[in-house]
Design a protein around this motif. Structure first.
Motif, mmCIF file in Angstrom:
data_model
loop_
_atom_site.group_PDB
_atom_site.id
_atom_site.type_symbol
_atom_site.label_atom_id
_atom_site.label_comp_id
_atom_site.label_asym_id
_atom_site.label_seq_id
_atom_site.Cartn_x
_atom_site.Cartn_y
_atom_site.Cartn_z
ATOM 1 N N HIS A 100 0.962 -1.248 0.043
ATOM 2 C CA HIS A 100 0.063 -0.056 0.076
ATOM 3 C C HIS A 100 0.820 1.393 -0.108
ATOM 4 O O HIS A 100 0.600 2.173 -0.598
ATOM 5 N N ASP A 101 1.817 1.273 0.778
ATOM 6 C CA ASP A 101 2.690 2.596 0.898
ATOM 7 C C ASP A 101 3.977 2.203 0.059
ATOM 8 O O ASP A 101 4.999 1.921 0.563
ATOM 9 N N ASP A 102 3.962 2.144 -1.072
ATOM 10 C CA ASP A 102 5.017 1.806 -1.922
ATOM 11 C C ASP A 102 5.917 2.939 -2.607
ATOM 12 O O ASP A 102 6.411 2.703 -3.638
ATOM 13 N N THR A 103 5.984 3.887 -1.981
ATOM 14 C CA THR A 103 6.749 5.037 -2.326
ATOM 15 C C THR A 103 7.780 5.548 -1.217
ATOM 16 O O THR A 103 7.325 5.302 -0.158
ATOM 17 N N ASN A 104 8.869 5.678 -1.437
ATOM 18 C CA ASN A 104 9.907 6.386 -0.342
ATOM 19 C C ASN A 104 9.119 7.284 0.402
ATOM 20 O O ASN A 104 9.313 7.225 1.640
ATOM 21 N N TYR A 105 8.148 8.277 -0.057
ATOM 22 C CA TYR A 105 7.799 9.302 0.514
ATOM 23 C C TYR A 105 6.733 8.673 1.484
ATOM 24 O O TYR A 105 6.801 8.953 2.714
ATOM 25 N N ASP A 110 5.370 7.061 7.145
ATOM 26 C CA ASP A 110 4.875 5.968 8.285
ATOM 27 C C ASP A 110 5.913 6.111 9.338
ATOM 28 O O ASP A 110 5.850 6.020 10.699
ATOM 29 N N LEU A 111 7.416 6.157 8.843
ATOM 30 C CA LEU A 111 8.392 6.132 10.036
ATOM 31 C C LEU A 111 8.116 7.150 11.197
ATOM 32 O O LEU A 111 8.552 7.355 12.276
ATOM 33 N N CYS A 112 8.046 8.521 10.333
ATOM 34 C CA CYS A 112 7.931 9.654 11.147
ATOM 35 C C CYS A 112 6.646 9.399 12.190
ATOM 36 O O CYS A 112 6.763 9.846 13.296
ATOM 37 N N GLU A 113 5.705 9.012 11.586
ATOM 38 C CA GLU A 113 4.314 8.828 12.404
ATOM 39 C C GLU A 113 4.770 7.865 13.488
ATOM 40 O O GLU A 113 4.178 8.092 14.495
ATOM 41 N N ALA A 114 5.410 6.769 13.445
ATOM 42 C CA ALA A 114 5.677 5.762 14.483
ATOM 43 C C ALA A 114 6.354 6.610 15.766
ATOM 44 O O ALA A 114 6.183 6.128 16.691
ATOM 45 N N ILE A 115 7.111 7.554 15.169
ATOM 46 C CA ILE A 115 7.692 8.172 16.649
ATOM 47 C C ILE A 115 7.238 9.420 16.845
ATOM 48 O O ILE A 115 8.078 10.462 17.439
ATOM 49 N N ASP A 116 5.967 9.832 16.229
ATOM 50 C CA ASP A 116 5.317 11.028 16.393
ATOM 51 C C ASP A 116 6.083 12.085 16.041
ATOM 52 O O ASP A 116 6.208 13.311 16.752
ATOM 53 N N ALA A 117 7.138 12.161 15.022
ATOM 54 C CA ALA A 117 7.758 13.102 14.685
ATOM 55 C C ALA A 117 7.264 13.912 13.451
ATOM 56 O O ALA A 117 6.498 13.631 12.727
ATOM 57 N N ARG A 118 6.895 15.163 13.911
ATOM 58 C CA ARG A 118 6.593 16.050 13.112
ATOM 59 C C ARG A 118 7.345 16.900 12.045
ATOM 60 O O ARG A 118 7.978 17.729 12.529
ATOM 61 N N VAL A 119 7.518 16.265 10.923
ATOM 62 C CA VAL A 119 8.561 16.740 9.934
ATOM 63 C C VAL A 119 7.680 17.220 8.812
ATOM 64 O O VAL A 119 6.882 16.620 8.157
ATOM 65 N N PRO A 120 8.011 18.218 8.354
ATOM 66 C CA PRO A 120 7.247 19.132 7.063
ATOM 67 C C PRO A 120 7.610 18.338 6.060
ATOM 68 O O PRO A 120 8.879 18.272 5.702
ATOM 69 N N ARG A 131 16.915 12.620 7.059
ATOM 70 C CA ARG A 131 18.056 12.964 8.161
ATOM 71 C C ARG A 131 17.374 13.592 9.363
ATOM 72 O O ARG A 131 17.764 13.297 10.568
ATOM 73 N N ARG A 132 16.221 14.291 9.218
ATOM 74 C CA ARG A 132 15.528 14.864 10.266
ATOM 75 C C ARG A 132 14.866 13.644 11.061
ATOM 76 O O ARG A 132 15.004 13.878 12.336
ATOM 77 N N PHE A 133 14.387 12.679 10.421
ATOM 78 C CA PHE A 133 14.035 11.604 11.159
ATOM 79 C C PHE A 133 14.758 10.923 11.990
ATOM 80 O O PHE A 133 14.627 10.734 13.367
ATOM 81 N N VAL A 134 16.031 10.904 11.360
ATOM 82 C CA VAL A 134 17.261 10.174 12.189
ATOM 83 C C VAL A 134 17.454 10.835 13.457
ATOM 84 O O VAL A 134 17.684 10.314 14.492
ATOM 85 N N LYS A 135 17.573 12.114 13.283
ATOM 86 C CA LYS A 135 17.719 13.116 14.461
ATOM 87 C C LYS A 135 16.883 13.034 15.465
ATOM 88 O O LYS A 135 17.234 12.931 16.865
ATOM 89 N N ILE A 136 15.625 13.072 15.007
ATOM 90 C CA ILE A 136 14.511 13.180 16.272
ATOM 91 C C ILE A 136 14.480 11.796 17.002
ATOM 92 O O ILE A 136 14.346 11.452 17.973
ATOM 93 N N LEU A 137 14.774 10.563 15.946
ATOM 94 C CA LEU A 137 14.788 9.181 16.478
ATOM 95 C C LEU A 137 15.727 9.260 17.624
ATOM 96 O O LEU A 137 15.782 8.737 18.709
ATOM 97 N N ASP A 138 16.893 9.644 17.198
ATOM 98 C CA ASP A 138 18.229 9.421 18.191
ATOM 99 C C ASP A 138 17.973 10.293 19.469
ATOM 100 O O ASP A 138 18.312 9.795 20.529
ATOM 101 N N SER A 139 17.230 11.423 19.422
ATOM 102 C CA SER A 139 16.771 11.910 20.594
ATOM 103 C C SER A 139 16.023 11.246 21.686
ATOM 104 O O SER A 139 16.004 11.759 22.723
ATOM 105 N N THR A 140 15.294 10.346 21.066
ATOM 106 C CA THR A 140 14.500 9.559 22.103
ATOM 107 C C THR A 140 14.995 8.470 22.517
ATOM 108 O O THR A 140 14.660 7.909 23.450
#
Ligand SMILES: Nc1ncnc2c1ncn2[C@@H]1O[C@H](COP(=O)(O)OP(=O)(O)O)[C@@H](O)[C@H]1O
Ligand SMILES: [Mg+2]
Length: 400
Positions: A100-105, A110-120, A131-140
């Motif tokens: 269903h989710d067959d694009t990188n976008y 989905d990855l951002c949503e799973a960690i509640d990361a609000r990335v524009p 890059r931003r996802f990685v940064k937010i994830l690491d901060s958790t």
């Protein structure tokens, strides 16, 4: 009309077939997964180190459709997540169905949503979002499981860039940890992968063998338990569903569909027992749904090929030869503003139709003219119509 509807409602309301038919739905994850104890244990064993803060190995799971890969993975992750909650350990789980989710976008979202990361997402490149996802994830500082179900769909559509990035992600994390569970129905899928991705995704491998008829019978019995009223299923019904699904490469989804649809047919007819006859009728319905869905989601050239085969049979009768089919396909395809694929590719597509049970292709000897291949459509026209009806251009050809 009103009368017949009243009649229908009365029949449905008075039929006593199901207690809870939702227990038979394909996305319901049962508490009990018989004949998958070994896989459950292996997967839990591989992923459990997350509970003491180590990074579990990535796991690659494969097996034909309906062997319990999705159900087992969700089951094990639920258990680990519950255990984590008890122990106060933060675990993030992103379950991504790549069909269903067959694009990188979509995957990134989905990855951002799973960690509640609000990335524009607008105005940022995917690598910047990553890059931003990685940064937010690491901060958790948490452990994260990324489940990529039907991952072959994603790779076939967009290549393995995102997988490459994900399998390297731990190099960029200093506190958080990521493990990937990749799941595929396509056993040859790893051939598409960059060898580096293949080896890191497959740190551990888990094979799900097909179920045999006895195992399917067991699975159905337990799933039927809470779903049906007591005593409504005639004795041979479950055996028959299991036997039919065992022939379909041991597909538990098929077995459950047969049982559920058989129950629905009994209910709709106002019967108070589910019989073998209902199963036989369910089989026709389930098979029809499968064929329609397979054709509907095929690439355009394959659909045009099937359409051409239908048109050829309509004008010239059965047993058309591949040369004729290729000629007609080439002219139909041009009407769609496309260039025909090569004869070689079409020959491959014809074999694929044969494998999918949509057409039969067999080589016959034509005396001194040598050997040739004849093709026959082997699905009812009504199914073909239903599969192609969304495309008005196809329908225009069908109705000519
Ligand atoms: N051992 C089992 N016991 C009970 N239900 C099962 C079992 N294995 C599979 N199922 C059910 O069969 C269906 C197909 O299983 P699924 O996990 O989706 O297969 P896959 O992901 O391998 O295609 C699902 O509804 C699932 O709940
Ligand atoms: Mg699955």
């Amino acid at each position: 009309m009103r009368d017949s509807l009243d009649d229908l409602f009365r029949r449905v309301l008075s039929a006593k077939i199901f207690v809870n038919r939702d227990l038979l739905r394909p996305d319901y994850v049962p508490e009990d997964l018989p004949h998958r104890e070994a896989q459950i244990f292996r997967l839990a064993e591989t992923l459990a180190p997350a509970l003491r803060g180590s990074r579990p190995s990535n796991v690659f799971i494969y097996g034909v459709p309906g062997t319990g890969k999705t159900a087992v993975t969700k089951y094990v992750l639920n258990k680990i997540s519950q255990e984590g909650k008890k122990k106060g350990i933060a675990l993030n789980i992103a379950y991504i169905n790549c069909k269903h989710d067959d694009t990188n976008y979509r995957v990134l979202a989905d990855l951002c949503e799973a960690i509640d990361a609000r990335v524009p997402f607008t105005g940022l490149s995917t690598s910047e979002v990553f890059r931003r996802f990685v940064k937010i994830l690491d901060s958790t500082s948490s452990s994260m499981f990324v489940i990529l179900d039907e991952v072959d769909s994603l790779v076939k559509k967009t290549g393995d860039k995102i997988l490459y990035d994900l399998t390297r992600i731990n190099n960029q994390l200093s506190r958080a940890k990521v493990s990937i569970v990749g799941i595929t129905n396509d056993l040859k899928f790893t051939e598409y992968l960059d060898p580096r991705v293949r080896s890191s995704l497959g740190e551990e491998e888990l094979v799900f063998p097909p179920y045999n008829a006895l195992e399917l019978e067991d699975i159905l019995k337990r799933r039927a338990d809470g779903a049906f009223m007591r005593g409504v299923i005639e004795p041979q019904v479950i055996k028959l569903c299991a036997a039919l699904a065992a022939k379909e490469h041991g597909d538990a989804r098929r077995a459950l569909d047969l049982l559920r649809v058989a129950g629905e047919l009994a209910e709709r007819a106002g019967n108070d027992k589910v019989t073998e006859e209902h199963v036989r009728r369910a089989q026709k319905e389930v098979e029809k749904d499968r064929v329609v869905e397979v054709i509907r989601t095929m690439p355009l050239h394959s659909r045009i090929l099937i359409l051409s085969l239908y048109l050829l049979e309509k004008s010239k009768g059965r047993n058309c030869v591949t040369g004729e089919l290729y000629e007609l396909y080439s002219s139909v395809v041009k009407n769609f503003g496309l260039e025909p694929l090569t004869q070689r590719r079409i020959s491959d597509l014809i074999n694929e139709l044969d494998m999918l049970g949509i057409a039969t292709a067999k080589v016959v000897s034509k005396g001194r003219y040598g050997r040739t291949k004849v093709v026959n459509l082997c699905i009812p026209v009504t199914n073909l119509r239903e599969a192609l009806q969304e495309d008005p251009r196809m329908m225009a050809f069908m109705n000519k």
